[in-house]
Design an enzyme around this catalytic site. Structure first.
Site, PDB file in Angstrom:
ATOM      1  N   TYR A  45      60.536  16.529  14.165  1.00 57.98           N
ATOM      2  CA  TYR A  45      60.677  15.674  12.981  1.00 57.98           C
ATOM      3  C   TYR A  45      61.424  16.332  11.820  1.00 57.98           C
ATOM      4  O   TYR A  45      61.575  15.724  10.766  1.00 57.98           O
ATOM      5  CB  TYR A  45      59.298  15.197  12.521  1.00 57.98           C
ATOM      6  CG  TYR A  45      58.612  14.333  13.551  1.00 57.98           C
ATOM      7  CD1 TYR A  45      59.138  13.086  13.884  1.00 57.98           C
ATOM      8  CD2 TYR A  45      57.474  14.762  14.223  1.00 57.98           C
ATOM      9  CE1 TYR A  45      58.537  12.294  14.845  1.00 57.98           C
ATOM     10  CE2 TYR A  45      56.859  13.973  15.190  1.00 57.98           C
ATOM     11  CZ  TYR A  45      57.394  12.748  15.499  1.00 57.98           C
ATOM     12  OH  TYR A  45      56.805  11.961  16.455  1.00 57.98           O
ATOM     13  N   HIS A  70      63.055   4.888  11.953  1.00 55.86           N
ATOM     14  CA  HIS A  70      62.392   6.015  12.620  1.00 55.86           C
ATOM     15  C   HIS A  70      63.211   7.264  12.397  1.00 55.86           C
ATOM     16  O   HIS A  70      64.447   7.223  12.490  1.00 55.86           O
ATOM     17  CB  HIS A  70      62.235   5.767  14.126  1.00 55.86           C
ATOM     18  CG  HIS A  70      61.411   4.557  14.391  1.00 55.86           C
ATOM     19  ND1 HIS A  70      60.042   4.554  14.240  1.00 55.86           N
ATOM     20  CD2 HIS A  70      61.764   3.300  14.731  1.00 55.86           C
ATOM     21  CE1 HIS A  70      59.594   3.339  14.488  1.00 55.86           C
ATOM     22  NE2 HIS A  70      60.616   2.561  14.782  1.00 55.86           N
TER      23      HIS A  70
HETATM   24  O1  CA2 Z   1      60.496   9.011  14.627  1.00 57.50           O
HETATM   25  C1  CA2 Z   1      59.696   8.415  13.914  1.00 57.50           C
HETATM   26  O2  CA2 Z   1      59.881   8.238  12.714  1.00 57.50           O
HETATM   27  C2  CA2 Z   1      58.377   7.910  14.509  1.00 57.50           C
HETATM   28  O3  CA2 Z   1      58.048   6.663  13.893  1.00 57.50           O
HETATM   29  C3  CA2 Z   1      57.352   8.973  14.158  1.00 57.50           C
HETATM   30  C4  CA2 Z   1      55.989   8.706  14.783  1.00 57.50           C
HETATM   31  C5  CA2 Z   1      56.103   8.444  16.284  1.00 57.50           C
HETATM   32  O4  CA2 Z   1      54.826   8.067  16.802  1.00 57.50           O
HETATM   33  C6  CA2 Z   1      57.111   7.355  16.587  1.00 57.50           C
HETATM   34  O5  CA2 Z   1      57.217   7.217  17.979  1.00 57.50           O
HETATM   35  C7  CA2 Z   1      58.472   7.692  16.010  1.00 57.50           C
HETATM   36  C8  CA2 Z   1      55.063   9.907  14.588  1.00 57.50           C
HETATM   37  C9  CA2 Z   1      54.875  10.280  13.154  1.00 57.50           C
HETATM   38  C10 CA2 Z   1      54.066  11.515  13.129  1.00 57.50           C
HETATM   39  O6  CA2 Z   1      54.727  12.445  12.322  1.00 57.50           O
HETATM   40  C11 CA2 Z   1      54.392  13.750  12.482  1.00 57.50           C
HETATM   41  C12 CA2 Z   1      55.054  14.625  11.671  1.00 57.50           C
HETATM   42  C13 CA2 Z   1      54.809  15.952  11.781  1.00 57.50           C
HETATM   43  C14 CA2 Z   1      53.876  16.415  12.679  1.00 57.50           C
HETATM   44  C15 CA2 Z   1      53.206  15.537  13.489  1.00 57.50           C
HETATM   45  C16 CA2 Z   1      53.459  14.183  13.394  1.00 57.50           C
END
Ligand code: CA2
Length: 149
Positions: A24, A101
């Site tokens: 991310y 996203h």
């Molecule tokens: O890519 C994206 O923005 C998502 O919406 C992010 C979600 C994921 O479930 C989608 O499939 C795609 C996850 C967000 C969680 O963010 C985190 C950030 C840092 C560490 C752990 C999770």
């Protein structure tokens, strides 16, 4: 005064920049907010930027946006791939909606490649990190200008 663009963020996005930077990136959610706010200001738009880990809270905010927002940007995070409730509330809101996203969900697990909420979105941006939020603001500024509202 003009209505703000609501920018809603779903579960675990509060961890941005603090865990899994290889997936991310290193920008925190506060950084994403600052980038989005700056671009909105350039374009003469106000934003209301929020994050919740709770599906019902996101539904409440989408319902609120129907009355109080000019448009909506949503990164529903994990609820993207599970939530009929969020889709229903987006469809009921009758707003311009851009789904964002950070990651390219089409290069990831098969279960991430389907979004329930896309049926309620005018456009979808993914895979461009925080830049996707800026692009969503630009698209909204453009579409709002063209619609003359
Ligand atoms: O890519 C994206 O923005 C998502 O919406 C992010 C979600 C994921 O479930 C989608 O499939 C795609 C996850 C967000 C969680 O963010 C985190 C950030 C840092 C560490 C752990 C999770």
């Amino acid at each position: 005064m003009a209505k703000p663009v609501y920018v809603l963020n779903g579960p675990n996005l509060n961890l941005l920049g603090k865990r899994q930077p290889e997936v991310y990136g290193t920008a925190t959610l506060a950084d994403v907010e600052q980038i989005t706010r700056a671009r909105a200001k350039d374009l003469g738009l106000e934003i209301e930027f929020r994050q919740s880990n709770h599906e019902g809270v996101l539904v409440d905010w989408i319902q609120e946006a129907r009355e109080k927002a000019s448009a909506l940007i949503i990164n529903a995070a994990g609820y993207t791939h599970t939530s009929v409730a969020l889709l229903d509330s987006l469809q009921a809101a009758e707003l311009l909606v851009i789904e964002v996203h950070l990651s390219n969900i089409f290069r990831r697990d098969a279960f991430r490649q389907h979004s329930y909420i896309s049926l309620g979105a005018n456009g979808v941006i993914c895979g461009l990190g925080a830049k996707g939020y800026e692009l969503a603001i630009e698209a909204i500024a453009d579409l709002v200008r063209k619609s003359g509202t």
